[in-house]
Scaffold this motif. Structure first.
Motif, PDB file in Angstrom:
ATOM      1  N   ARG A 170       0.833  -1.197   0.000  1.00 59.71           N
ATOM      2  CA  ARG A 170       0.000   0.000   0.000  1.00 59.71           C
ATOM      3  C   ARG A 170       0.864   1.243   0.000  1.00 59.71           C
ATOM      4  O   ARG A 170       1.824   1.339   0.753  1.00 59.71           O
ATOM      5  CB  ARG A 170      -0.904   0.011   1.231  1.00 59.71           C
ATOM      6  CG  ARG A 170      -1.916  -1.131   1.253  1.00 59.71           C
ATOM      7  CD  ARG A 170      -2.806  -1.008   2.468  1.00 59.71           C
ATOM      8  NE  ARG A 170      -3.600   0.215   2.425  1.00 59.71           N
ATOM      9  CZ  ARG A 170      -4.373   0.628   3.415  1.00 59.71           C
ATOM     10  NH1 ARG A 170      -4.414  -0.048   4.538  1.00 59.71           N
ATOM     11  NH2 ARG A 170      -5.083   1.725   3.309  1.00 59.71           N
ATOM     12  N   ARG A 171       0.547   2.170  -0.845  1.00 60.16           N
ATOM     13  CA  ARG A 171       1.111   3.507  -0.812  1.00 60.16           C
ATOM     14  C   ARG A 171       2.641   3.478  -0.804  1.00 60.16           C
ATOM     15  O   ARG A 171       3.281   3.918   0.164  1.00 60.16           O
ATOM     16  CB  ARG A 171       0.597   4.263   0.404  1.00 60.16           C
ATOM     17  CG  ARG A 171      -0.919   4.459   0.378  1.00 60.16           C
ATOM     18  CD  ARG A 171      -1.418   4.952   1.744  1.00 60.16           C
ATOM     19  NE  ARG A 171      -0.765   6.173   2.164  1.00 60.16           N
ATOM     20  CZ  ARG A 171      -1.125   7.388   1.804  1.00 60.16           C
ATOM     21  NH1 ARG A 171      -2.148   7.551   0.995  1.00 60.16           N
ATOM     22  NH2 ARG A 171      -0.474   8.446   2.258  1.00 60.16           N
ATOM     23  N   PHE A 172       3.225   2.977  -1.862  1.00 58.35           N
ATOM     24  CA  PHE A 172       4.668   2.949  -1.964  1.00 58.35           C
ATOM     25  C   PHE A 172       5.117   3.408  -3.339  1.00 58.35           C
ATOM     26  O   PHE A 172       4.342   3.379  -4.305  1.00 58.35           O
ATOM     27  CB  PHE A 172       5.221   1.539  -1.686  1.00 58.35           C
ATOM     28  CG  PHE A 172       4.826   0.509  -2.702  1.00 58.35           C
ATOM     29  CD1 PHE A 172       3.639  -0.192  -2.572  1.00 58.35           C
ATOM     30  CD2 PHE A 172       5.648   0.241  -3.777  1.00 58.35           C
ATOM     31  CE1 PHE A 172       3.267  -1.143  -3.497  1.00 58.35           C
ATOM     32  CE2 PHE A 172       5.289  -0.721  -4.714  1.00 58.35           C
ATOM     33  CZ  PHE A 172       4.093  -1.407  -4.572  1.00 58.35           C
ATOM     34  N   SER A 173       6.372   3.799  -3.417  1.00 62.72           N
ATOM     35  CA  SER A 173       6.980   4.197  -4.680  1.00 62.72           C
ATOM     36  C   SER A 173       8.353   3.545  -4.751  1.00 62.72           C
ATOM     37  O   SER A 173       9.171   3.711  -3.842  1.00 62.72           O
ATOM     38  CB  SER A 173       7.119   5.717  -4.756  1.00 62.72           C
ATOM     39  OG  SER A 173       7.793   6.101  -5.941  1.00 62.72           O
ATOM     40  N   PRO A 221       9.177   9.159   6.032  1.00 62.22           N
ATOM     41  CA  PRO A 221      10.486   9.653   5.583  1.00 62.22           C
ATOM     42  C   PRO A 221      11.456   8.506   5.308  1.00 62.22           C
ATOM     43  O   PRO A 221      11.396   7.461   5.953  1.00 62.22           O
ATOM     44  CB  PRO A 221      10.968  10.495   6.771  1.00 62.22           C
ATOM     45  CG  PRO A 221       9.741  10.813   7.547  1.00 62.22           C
ATOM     46  CD  PRO A 221       8.830   9.639   7.372  1.00 62.22           C
ATOM     47  N   GLY A 222      12.349   8.754   4.343  1.00 60.49           N
ATOM     48  CA  GLY A 222      13.409   7.804   4.084  1.00 60.49           C
ATOM     49  C   GLY A 222      13.018   6.687   3.142  1.00 60.49           C
ATOM     50  O   GLY A 222      11.857   6.575   2.714  1.00 60.49           O
ATOM     51  N   THR A 223      14.000   5.860   2.811  1.00 62.59           N
ATOM     52  CA  THR A 223      13.774   4.710   1.931  1.00 62.59           C
ATOM     53  C   THR A 223      14.294   3.451   2.586  1.00 62.59           C
ATOM     54  O   THR A 223      15.137   3.502   3.493  1.00 62.59           O
ATOM     55  CB  THR A 223      14.481   4.899   0.576  1.00 62.59           C
ATOM     56  OG1 THR A 223      15.886   5.073   0.814  1.00 62.59           O
ATOM     57  CG2 THR A 223      13.940   6.099  -0.167  1.00 62.59           C
ATOM     58  N   HIS A 262      14.238  -0.915  -3.751  1.00 63.88           N
ATOM     59  CA  HIS A 262      14.600   0.233  -2.909  1.00 63.88           C
ATOM     60  C   HIS A 262      13.425   1.192  -3.001  1.00 63.88           C
ATOM     61  O   HIS A 262      13.200   1.781  -4.070  1.00 63.88           O
ATOM     62  CB  HIS A 262      15.886   0.850  -3.430  1.00 63.88           C
ATOM     63  CG  HIS A 262      16.487   1.876  -2.523  1.00 63.88           C
ATOM     64  ND1 HIS A 262      16.993   1.566  -1.282  1.00 63.88           N
ATOM     65  CD2 HIS A 262      16.654   3.203  -2.687  1.00 63.88           C
ATOM     66  CE1 HIS A 262      17.445   2.669  -0.726  1.00 63.88           C
ATOM     67  NE2 HIS A 262      17.258   3.672  -1.556  1.00 63.88           N
ATOM     68  N   ALA A 263      12.661   1.288  -1.935  1.00 62.05           N
ATOM     69  CA  ALA A 263      11.363   1.940  -2.042  1.00 62.05           C
ATOM     70  C   ALA A 263      11.110   2.930  -0.928  1.00 62.05           C
ATOM     71  O   ALA A 263      11.714   2.868   0.150  1.00 62.05           O
ATOM     72  CB  ALA A 263      10.261   0.879  -2.046  1.00 62.05           C
ATOM     73  N   THR A 264      10.169   3.810  -1.224  1.00 57.95           N
ATOM     74  CA  THR A 264       9.687   4.792  -0.261  1.00 57.95           C
ATOM     75  C   THR A 264       8.228   4.500   0.049  1.00 57.95           C
ATOM     76  O   THR A 264       7.440   4.283  -0.880  1.00 57.95           O
ATOM     77  CB  THR A 264       9.807   6.207  -0.832  1.00 57.95           C
ATOM     78  OG1 THR A 264      11.167   6.477  -1.157  1.00 57.95           O
ATOM     79  CG2 THR A 264       9.311   7.238   0.159  1.00 57.95           C
TER      80      THR A 264
END
Length: 121
Positions: A27-30, A105-107, A98-100
């Protein structure tokens, strides 16, 4: 959290091909960079290939010209096409992302469970 599910490993003869896939969900990741590492028995885990969201790629010298990494951003999926396989490619292959997490905050790095690739001589 981001979950990664790999598929496509197996047993193949030297000179053959395999295609690995890894799909990310959550959910809700980039996702920024996705890629593959591998670990052979008694050896350290090593980077095989990586690809950024924009499509820039990086390969280990040992697989250049034989492996191709690609990515479908819409599906959050990364692929590894492996051609001209050699016995020394035998390893467990791990997908990573490697995701946000949106709003956090942060990855972080997320890993799949691994898929076995065995190349017989």
């Amino acid at each position: 959290q981001v979950q990664l599910v790999e598929s496509g490993g197996g047993l193949v003869q030297a000179g053959g091909s395999l295609r690995l896939s890894c799909a990310a969900s959550g959910r809700r990741f980039s996702i920024n960079t996705m890629g593959w590492h591998r670990q052979a028995p008694g050896k350290q885990r090593e980077l095989v290939a990586a690809i950024t969201r924009g499509g820039s790629t990086n390969y280990a010298d040992s697989v250049k010209g034989r492996f191709t990494i690609s990515r479908d951003n819409a599906k959050n999926t990364v692929y590894l096409q492996m051609n001209s396989l050699k016995p020394e490619d035998t390893a467990v292959y791990y997908c990573y992302a490697h995701a946000t997490l949106l709003g956090v905050p942060g990855t972080n790095d997320y890993w799949g469970q691994g898929t076995q690739v065995t190349v017989s001589s």
